[in-house]
Design an enzyme around this catalytic site. Structure first.
Site, PDB file in Angstrom:
ATOM      1  N   THR A 130       0.721  -1.118  -0.111  1.00  0.00           N
ATOM      2  CA  THR A 130      -0.009  -0.027  -0.189  1.00  0.00           C
ATOM      3  C   THR A 130       0.894   1.235   0.046  1.00  0.00           C
ATOM      4  OG1 THR A 130      -1.577   1.204   1.282  1.00  0.00           O
ATOM      5  CG2 THR A 130      -0.166  -0.163   2.456  1.00  0.00           C
ATOM      6  N   ASP A 131       0.438   2.448  -0.568  1.00  0.00           N
ATOM      7  CA  ASP A 131       1.082   3.697  -0.578  1.00  0.00           C
ATOM      8  C   ASP A 131       1.226   4.219   0.779  1.00  0.00           C
ATOM      9  OD1 ASP A 131      -1.668   4.492  -0.269  1.00  0.00           O
ATOM     10  OD2 ASP A 131      -1.677   5.887  -1.489  1.00  0.00           O
ATOM     11  N   GLU A 132       0.062   3.505   1.947  1.00  0.00           N
ATOM     12  CA  GLU A 132       0.220   4.198   3.192  1.00  0.00           C
ATOM     13  C   GLU A 132       1.675   3.853   3.901  1.00  0.00           C
ATOM     14  OE1 GLU A 132      -3.106   3.220   5.558  1.00  0.00           O
ATOM     15  OE2 GLU A 132      -4.437   3.330   3.817  1.00  0.00           O
ATOM     16  N   TYR A 155      -1.500  -0.337  11.035  1.00  0.00           N
ATOM     17  CA  TYR A 155      -1.665  -1.178   9.887  1.00  0.00           C
ATOM     18  C   TYR A 155      -0.623  -0.818   8.846  1.00  0.00           C
ATOM     19  CZ  TYR A 155      -3.180  -1.515   4.878  1.00  0.00           C
ATOM     20  OH  TYR A 155      -3.263  -1.948   3.542  1.00  0.00           O
ATOM     21  N   LYS A 159       2.529  -3.342   7.391  1.00  0.00           N
ATOM     22  CA  LYS A 159       2.721  -3.542   5.843  1.00  0.00           C
ATOM     23  C   LYS A 159       4.025  -2.901   5.433  1.00  0.00           C
ATOM     24  CE  LYS A 159       0.173  -4.627   2.872  1.00  0.00           C
ATOM     25  NZ  LYS A 159      -0.067  -5.955   2.437  1.00  0.00           N
TER      26      LYS A 159
HETATM   27  P1  NAD Z   1      -9.313  -7.489   2.342  1.00  0.00           P
HETATM   28  O1  NAD Z   1      -9.385  -7.212   3.865  1.00  0.00           O
HETATM   29  O2  NAD Z   1     -10.781  -7.107   1.724  1.00  0.00           O
HETATM   30  O3  NAD Z   1      -9.205  -8.979   2.355  1.00  0.00           O
HETATM   31  C1  NAD Z   1      -7.923  -9.528   2.976  1.00  0.00           C
HETATM   32  C2  NAD Z   1      -8.286 -11.105   2.710  1.00  0.00           C
HETATM   33  O4  NAD Z   1      -7.270 -11.825   3.553  1.00  0.00           O
HETATM   34  C3  NAD Z   1      -9.694 -11.796   3.158  1.00  0.00           C
HETATM   35  O5  NAD Z   1     -10.108 -12.504   2.275  1.00  0.00           O
HETATM   36  C4  NAD Z   1      -8.846 -12.134   4.419  1.00  0.00           C
HETATM   37  O6  NAD Z   1      -9.694 -13.575   4.756  1.00  0.00           O
HETATM   38  C5  NAD Z   1      -7.519 -12.736   4.208  1.00  0.00           C
HETATM   39  N1  NAD Z   1      -6.836 -13.085   5.525  1.00  0.00           N
HETATM   40  C6  NAD Z   1      -6.680 -12.162   6.504  1.00  0.00           C
HETATM   41  N2  NAD Z   1      -5.756 -12.653   7.341  1.00  0.00           N
HETATM   42  C7  NAD Z   1      -5.364 -13.858   6.899  1.00  0.00           C
HETATM   43  C8  NAD Z   1      -4.619 -14.880   7.505  1.00  0.00           C
HETATM   44  N3  NAD Z   1      -3.866 -14.825   8.471  1.00  0.00           N
HETATM   45  N4  NAD Z   1      -4.151 -15.982   6.403  1.00  0.00           N
HETATM   46  C9  NAD Z   1      -4.763 -16.185   5.476  1.00  0.00           C
HETATM   47  N5  NAD Z   1      -5.858 -15.271   4.943  1.00  0.00           N
HETATM   48  C10 NAD Z   1      -6.063 -14.155   5.569  1.00  0.00           C
HETATM   49  O7  NAD Z   1      -8.297  -6.769   1.852  1.00  0.00           O
HETATM   50  P2  NAD Z   1      -8.080  -5.797   0.079  1.00  0.00           P
HETATM   51  O8  NAD Z   1      -8.639  -4.646   0.507  1.00  0.00           O
HETATM   52  O9  NAD Z   1      -8.789  -7.007  -0.584  1.00  0.00           O
HETATM   53  O10 NAD Z   1      -6.514  -5.864   0.363  1.00  0.00           O
HETATM   54  C11 NAD Z   1      -5.670  -6.785  -0.047  1.00  0.00           C
HETATM   55  C12 NAD Z   1      -4.241  -6.510  -0.069  1.00  0.00           C
HETATM   56  O11 NAD Z   1      -4.140  -5.373  -0.965  1.00  0.00           O
HETATM   57  C13 NAD Z   1      -3.980  -6.186   1.204  1.00  0.00           C
HETATM   58  O12 NAD Z   1      -2.557  -6.740   1.330  1.00  0.00           O
HETATM   59  C14 NAD Z   1      -3.782  -4.649   1.447  1.00  0.00           C
HETATM   60  O13 NAD Z   1      -2.618  -4.342   2.197  1.00  0.00           O
HETATM   61  C15 NAD Z   1      -3.446  -4.296   0.115  1.00  0.00           C
HETATM   62  N6  NAD Z   1      -3.922  -3.150  -0.579  1.00  0.00           N
HETATM   63  C16 NAD Z   1      -5.171  -2.738  -0.406  1.00  0.00           C
HETATM   64  C17 NAD Z   1      -5.784  -1.459  -0.833  1.00  0.00           C
HETATM   65  C18 NAD Z   1      -7.162  -1.162  -0.736  1.00  0.00           C
HETATM   66  O14 NAD Z   1      -7.507   0.195  -0.864  1.00  0.00           O
HETATM   67  N7  NAD Z   1      -8.257  -1.863  -0.334  1.00  0.00           N
HETATM   68  C19 NAD Z   1      -4.798  -0.637  -1.505  1.00  0.00           C
HETATM   69  C20 NAD Z   1      -3.776  -0.913  -1.509  1.00  0.00           C
HETATM   70  C21 NAD Z   1      -3.111  -2.192  -0.893  1.00  0.00           C
HETATM   71  O1  TDX Z   2     -16.018   6.121   8.833  1.00  0.00           O
HETATM   72  C1  TDX Z   2     -15.286   6.623   8.286  1.00  0.00           C
HETATM   73  N1  TDX Z   2     -15.104   7.947   7.962  1.00  0.00           N
HETATM   74  C2  TDX Z   2     -14.132   8.628   7.501  1.00  0.00           C
HETATM   75  O2  TDX Z   2     -14.019   9.919   7.336  1.00  0.00           O
HETATM   76  C3  TDX Z   2     -14.166   5.699   7.504  1.00  0.00           C
HETATM   77  C4  TDX Z   2     -14.191   4.431   7.407  1.00  0.00           C
HETATM   78  C5  TDX Z   2     -13.057   6.409   6.999  1.00  0.00           C
HETATM   79  N2  TDX Z   2     -12.918   8.034   6.989  1.00  0.00           N
HETATM   80  C6  TDX Z   2     -11.961   8.568   6.260  1.00  0.00           C
HETATM   81  C7  TDX Z   2     -10.782   8.202   6.807  1.00  0.00           C
HETATM   82  C8  TDX Z   2      -9.699   8.160   5.467  1.00  0.00           C
HETATM   83  O3  TDX Z   2      -9.213   9.449   5.481  1.00  0.00           O
HETATM   84  O4  TDX Z   2     -11.762   8.202   4.927  1.00  0.00           O
HETATM   85  C9  TDX Z   2     -10.686   7.986   4.332  1.00  0.00           C
HETATM   86  C10 TDX Z   2     -10.548   6.569   3.606  1.00  0.00           C
HETATM   87  O5  TDX Z   2     -10.799   5.686   4.817  1.00  0.00           O
HETATM   88  P1  TDX Z   2     -10.729   4.034   4.558  1.00  0.00           P
HETATM   89  O6  TDX Z   2     -11.461   3.576   3.633  1.00  0.00           O
HETATM   90  O7  TDX Z   2     -10.772   3.564   6.020  1.00  0.00           O
HETATM   91  O8  TDX Z   2      -9.153   3.898   3.953  1.00  0.00           O
HETATM   92  P2  TDX Z   2      -7.731   4.335   4.522  1.00  0.00           P
HETATM   93  O9  TDX Z   2      -7.668   4.339   5.812  1.00  0.00           O
HETATM   94  O10 TDX Z   2      -7.238   5.520   3.664  1.00  0.00           O
HETATM   95  O11 TDX Z   2      -6.956   3.131   4.003  1.00  0.00           O
HETATM   96  C11 TDX Z   2      -7.285   2.312   2.817  1.00  0.00           C
HETATM   97  O12 TDX Z   2      -6.587   2.593   1.653  1.00  0.00           O
HETATM   98  C12 TDX Z   2      -5.433   1.944   1.662  1.00  0.00           C
HETATM   99  C13 TDX Z   2      -7.354   0.705   2.957  1.00  0.00           C
HETATM  100  O13 TDX Z   2      -8.358   0.334   4.043  1.00  0.00           O
HETATM  101  C14 TDX Z   2      -5.873  -0.066   2.979  1.00  0.00           C
HETATM  102  O14 TDX Z   2      -6.295  -1.534   3.097  1.00  0.00           O
HETATM  103  C15 TDX Z   2      -4.952   0.499   1.784  1.00  0.00           C
HETATM  104  O15 TDX Z   2      -3.937  -0.126   1.886  1.00  0.00           O
END
Ligand code: NAD
Ligand code: TDX
Length: 347
Positions: A130-132, A155, A159
């Site tokens: 992630t970019d975070e 988190y 990562k």
């Molecule tokens: P998600 O939470 O929707 O899915 C995570 C999956 O991992 C789930 O199916 C869960 O059951 C599985 N999991 C969790 N712990 C586990 C364990 N110990 N063993 C096996 N499986 C396990 O997450 P997502 O949003 O699909 O993100 C997927 C990946 O992409 C993550 O590594 C996240 O850091 C990265 N990522 C997400 C975003 C975003 O915006 N969602 C952005 C950048 C990077």
């Molecule tokens: O209830 C809320 N109210 C609110 O203001 C929630 C859930 C979020 N927010 C704000 C926090 C953030 O500034 O919205 C923005 C986005 O929040 P999230 O959807 O929780 O995302 P973020 O914290 O940016 O992280 C996400 O992006 C990068 C994903 O959860 C990560 O898995 C990914 O790596």
């Protein structure tokens, strides 16, 4: 033929990735390894019927089951997505983030290294990050592949640590690795704890829409399918050992994003303009809340020819329509009913 282990394949990005790969690479063997936490849901994949697709229910921290899975399916490619992924949950329970995101990643790296032995030919360990990990930007500038690591939540710290371990396996053992760090994704099958599906769900249910602080934090939004296409490109054309940043230069202030979602969702629900504005509720800010994320994806664009295909307008309409059409899915995951079902079948 590749034998691809996808960890976290039942989650949001993982399930979208599996559907894409199965459709595009009919001869690849795809093994979805997922422990089915609250965020993992096999109904995300229920329409898949392919003889080359296998599901293994397991924890990435379980050394013997991961090893057995490598042996049984002769894994040559790993795309590692499994993670605890929600920032708010990491603030409540940092240890489970350290366990899955750090220890789980090291476990996979160690098994890949030992199972592949010294023959790393045609092998690849691709880590999805992630970019975070780069922390928070001010008004100007962008993250790039050379930005310093500066995580602020458990988190992002977990990562960041996993990224460092992946890099250390490249340097210490010459393990063929790839890393990509992507901006915020949105689209179908995202768990409604993340802001976009949460807001859509609350508009549908006329529930309060919680906004942290003043709503002026900025995120750079990417449609999940554009992320998947970047992963496909990096996996097949990326230079081994390299890191790529993924993002669509699509920055939105949270409050503007929420107002846009209200406008479009109310329209699709045939509600009068501004009907859901009253749901906006400002609440106490998230601790350590990063101000702004913004990605410079020029390495991916210039070196591999990637570009996003979805404008935000198009991606958002697709997304809202998907949640409206799949209200049963939304209700199910929000209520946790699906977990009872899986308890009967897998636990
Ligand atoms: P998600 O939470 O929707 O899915 C995570 C999956 O991992 C789930 O199916 C869960 O059951 C599985 N999991 C969790 N712990 C586990 C364990 N110990 N063993 C096996 N499986 C396990 O997450 P997502 O949003 O699909 O993100 C997927 C990946 O992409 C993550 O590594 C996240 O850091 C990265 N990522 C997400 C975003 C975003 O915006 N969602 C952005 C950048 C990077
Ligand atoms: O209830 C809320 N109210 C609110 O203001 C929630 C859930 C979020 N927010 C704000 C926090 C953030 O500034 O919205 C923005 C986005 O929040 P999230 O959807 O929780 O995302 P973020 O914290 O940016 O992280 C996400 O992006 C990068 C994903 O959860 C990560 O898995 C990914 O790596």
């Amino acid at each position: 033929m590749k034998s691809v282990l996808i960890t976290g394949g039942a989650g949001f990005i993982g399930s979208n990735l599996i559907r894409f790969l199965i459709d595009k690479y009919k001869d690849y063997r795809i093994i979805n390894y997922d422990s089915l936490t609250y965020a993992g849901n096999l109904s995300n994949l229920e329409k898949i019927s392919n003889k080359n697709y296998f599901f293994v229910k397991g924890d990435i921290c379980d050394y013997s089951l991961v090893k057995k899975t490598f042996e049984k399916y002769k894994i040559d490619t790993v795309i590692h997505l499994a993670a605890e992924s929600h920032v708010d949950r990491s603030i409540k329970d940092p240890l489970s983030f350290a366990q899955t995101n750090i220890i789980g990643t090291i476990n996979l790296l160690e098994i890949a290294r030992t199972f592949w032995g010294k023959d790393f030919l045609n092998k690849v360990f691709y880590h999805i990050s992630t970019d975070e990990v780069y922390g928070s930007l001010g008004k100007k500038g962008y993250f790039s592949e050379t930005s310093s690591y500066d995580p602020h939540s458990p988190y992002s710290a977990s990562k960041a640590s996993s990224d460092h371990f992946v890099r250390s396996y490249k340097d210490s053992y010459a393990l063929p690795v790839l890393i990509s760090n992507c901006s915020n994704n949105y689209g179908p099958y995202q768990f409604p704890e993340k802001i976009i599906p949460l807001v859509i769900n609350n508009i549908i249910n006329k529930a309060p829409i919680p906004i942290y602080g003043k709503g002026d934090n900025i995120r750079d939004w990417l449609y999940v399918e554009d992320h998947i296409r970047a992963i496909d490109l990096i996996l097949h054309k990326g230079l081994i050992g390299e890191t790529y940043l993924i993002g669509a230069s699509n920055e939105w202030k949270n409050i503007d994003l929420v107002k846009y979602l209200i406008l479009e969702t109310d329209k699709l629900l045939d509600r009068e303009k501004g009907f859901s504005d009253k749901l906006i509720t400002y609440i106490k800010d998230r601790p350590g809340h990063d101000i702004r994320y913004g990605i410079d994806a020029s390495k991916l664009k210039n070196n591999l020819g990637w570009k996003p295909l979805f404008s935000f307008e198009k991606g958002i309409i697709e997304t809202i329509n998907w949640y409206l059409l799949n209200n049963k899915w939304l209700k199910n995951v929000a209520s946790g009913e699906y977990r009872d079902y899986y308890k009967e079948h897998y636990f």
